[in-house]
Design an enzyme around this catalytic site. Structure first.
Site, PDB file in Angstrom:
ATOM      1  N   LEU A  48      25.110  61.945 -18.916  1.00 12.16           N
ATOM      2  CA  LEU A  48      25.198  62.944 -19.353  1.00 12.16           C
ATOM      3  C   LEU A  48      25.706  62.892 -20.762  1.00 12.16           C
ATOM      4  CD1 LEU A  48      27.292  64.374 -16.373  1.00 12.16           C
ATOM      5  CD2 LEU A  48      25.216  64.531 -16.800  1.00 12.16           C
ATOM      6  N   GLY A  65      25.190  68.062 -24.210  1.00 12.15           N
ATOM      7  CA  GLY A  65      24.273  69.157 -23.812  1.00 12.15           C
ATOM      8  C   GLY A  65      24.325  69.389 -22.305  1.00 12.15           C
ATOM      9  N   HIS A  66      24.309  68.299 -21.555  1.00 10.25           N
ATOM     10  CA  HIS A  66      24.851  68.354 -20.084  1.00 10.25           C
ATOM     11  C   HIS A  66      26.269  69.349 -19.975  1.00 10.25           C
ATOM     12  CE1 HIS A  66      22.122  64.807 -19.749  1.00 10.25           C
ATOM     13  NE2 HIS A  66      21.381  65.762 -18.997  1.00 10.25           N
ATOM     14  N   GLY A 114      18.971  74.093 -19.348  1.00 11.26           N
ATOM     15  CA  GLY A 114      19.070  73.955 -21.001  1.00 11.26           C
ATOM     16  C   GLY A 114      17.851  74.601 -21.514  1.00 11.26           C
TER      17      GLY A 114
HETATM   18  P1  AMP Z   1      17.976  66.214 -17.603  1.00 14.08           P
HETATM   19  O1  AMP Z   1      19.270  65.312 -17.121  1.00 14.08           O
HETATM   20  O2  AMP Z   1      17.333  65.622 -18.957  1.00 14.08           O
HETATM   21  O3  AMP Z   1      17.261  66.678 -16.491  1.00 14.08           O
HETATM   22  O4  AMP Z   1      18.706  67.604 -18.054  1.00 14.08           O
HETATM   23  C1  AMP Z   1      19.696  68.374 -17.299  1.00 14.08           C
HETATM   24  C2  AMP Z   1      19.786  69.705 -17.820  1.00 14.08           C
HETATM   25  O5  AMP Z   1      20.302  69.603 -18.945  1.00 14.08           O
HETATM   26  C3  AMP Z   1      18.416  70.503 -18.132  1.00 14.08           C
HETATM   27  O6  AMP Z   1      18.618  72.006 -17.744  1.00 14.08           O
HETATM   28  C4  AMP Z   1      18.270  70.528 -19.603  1.00 14.08           C
HETATM   29  O7  AMP Z   1      17.517  71.378 -20.116  1.00 14.08           O
HETATM   30  C5  AMP Z   1      19.895  70.417 -20.106  1.00 14.08           C
HETATM   31  N1  AMP Z   1      19.819  69.756 -21.332  1.00 14.08           N
HETATM   32  C6  AMP Z   1      19.551  68.460 -21.817  1.00 14.08           C
HETATM   33  N2  AMP Z   1      19.342  68.382 -23.042  1.00 14.08           N
HETATM   34  C7  AMP Z   1      20.092  69.519 -23.559  1.00 14.08           C
HETATM   35  C8  AMP Z   1      20.253  70.001 -24.817  1.00 14.08           C
HETATM   36  N3  AMP Z   1      20.424  69.199 -25.879  1.00 14.08           N
HETATM   37  N4  AMP Z   1      21.025  70.998 -24.828  1.00 14.08           N
HETATM   38  C9  AMP Z   1      21.099  71.823 -23.888  1.00 14.08           C
HETATM   39  N5  AMP Z   1      20.674  71.658 -22.568  1.00 14.08           N
HETATM   40  C10 AMP Z   1      20.255  70.487 -22.357  1.00 14.08           C
END
Ligand code: AMP
Length: 285
Positions: free
Chosen positions: A33, A36-37, A147
């Site tokens: 995490l 962004g998360h 995101g």
């Molecule tokens: P992941 O763990 O990469 O599967 O991401 C989980 C959620 O966090 C997904 O909805 C991503 O789009 C969101 N996410 C990842 N990086 C960012 C970021 N920099 N800004 C906003 N949301 C993000």
């Protein structure tokens, strides 16, 4: 604050929360995490009574030569971070609970899933929509938070939810960036110091596009060649794809329309690390 590993327990908690009329917000993640998360969690906290985040590194969305094995995993750290940001429950299922022996049911958003990211990563979105569908079935949230960093993922998930009449509202959260503009990503930890500097080229290319657009340029081939030259000016960067598309069908555009949201998206390799970024002109996805 609790980490839940088993599907039946998660289902029974969700059922109880719903019977108490609590609004459930759900943030699916693969862990590692970052801010962004946590921004997704904060939005969920604002809008919902109970916030549930999942941590599951989903093998079905990784290609055979991708980074499933080395993807960063640290559930204890993730849980601590999430709980300090107001997440109530973490759902961290085991691999063979999500994919029991004989698992053979997949969800595919046809057409959309083969483009852009899907063209570079065959099968990726089939893995994403299948696991998100299953997680939504287990957690049964009122709202699920995604995101815009993964813009195509948002577009596919919204389509899946609409097509299958799933009873959940998808909330899209803007991209969280480092101060210098790099979009936060769990994969940024793979970057060497030089690659980290070079990674700014993604945002620089998108900024160039926006500047030209603001100056009146609407010709997509000119915008693309200008962005491509920004990427090519960075020796450590190798362009995977660069596209200007509509947001409904992800069709490549010749000209940016004045009245439709337009997605500018790209993927770039810095050595072995593949990063993505995007902007949306004329609205939102
Ligand atoms: P992941 O763990 O990469 O599967 O991401 C989980 C959620 O966090 C997904 O909805 C991503 O789009 C969101 N996410 C990842 N990086 C960012 C970021 N920099 N800004 C906003 N949301 C993000």
């Amino acid at each position: 604050m609790e980490i839940i590993n088993r599907i039946p327990r998660m289902i029974s908690i969700a059922r109880e929360l719903r019977s108490e009329k609590r609004r459930i917000g759900f943030v699916p993640t693969m862990g590692a995490l970052h801010e962004g998360h946590l921004e997704l969690c904060a939005r969920a906290r604002e809008m919902c009574d109970t916030v549930i985040a999942s941590v599951f590194v989903n093998p079905a969305q990784f290609g055979p030569n991708e980074d499933f094995e080395k993807y960063p995993r640290d559930l204890a750290r993730d849980a601590e971070l999430a709980f300090t940001k107001g997440v109530d429950l973490i759902f961290a299922p085991a691999l063979d609970d999500i994919y029991p022996e004989g698992f053979s049911t997949y969800v595919t958003v046809e057409g959309l899933g083969d483009r852009l990211e899907g063209a570079s990563r065959p099968g990726h979105f089939r893995g994403v929509t299948t696991v998100v569908n299953k997680l939504l079935n287990i957690v049964s949230p009122h709202f699920a938070f995604f995101g815009r960093k993964d813009a195509q993922q948002v577009i596919l998930i919204k389509r899946m939810v609409r097509d299958l009449a799933m009873d959940v509202e998808i909330v899209v959260v803007p991209i969280v960036r480092e101060e210098d503009g790099l979009a936060l990503s769990s994969r940024n930890v793979y970057l060497s110091a030089d690659e980290r500097k070079a990674a700014l080229v993604l945002k620089r290319a998108l900024d160039r596009c926006r500047t030209l657009y603001n100056g009146g340029e609407r010709d997509c081939s000119k915008l693309i060649s200008s962005m491509r030259s920004v990427i090519e000016s960075e020796p450590l960067a190798r362009l995977d794809y660069l596209a200007i598309t509509d947001t409904a069908r992800l069709d490549a555009l010749d000209t940016i329309p004045f009245d439709q949201p337009t997605l500018i998206s790209l993927a770039v390799f810095l050595c072995d690390t593949r990063l993505i970024d995007n902007i949306v002109l004329n609205g939102e996805i």
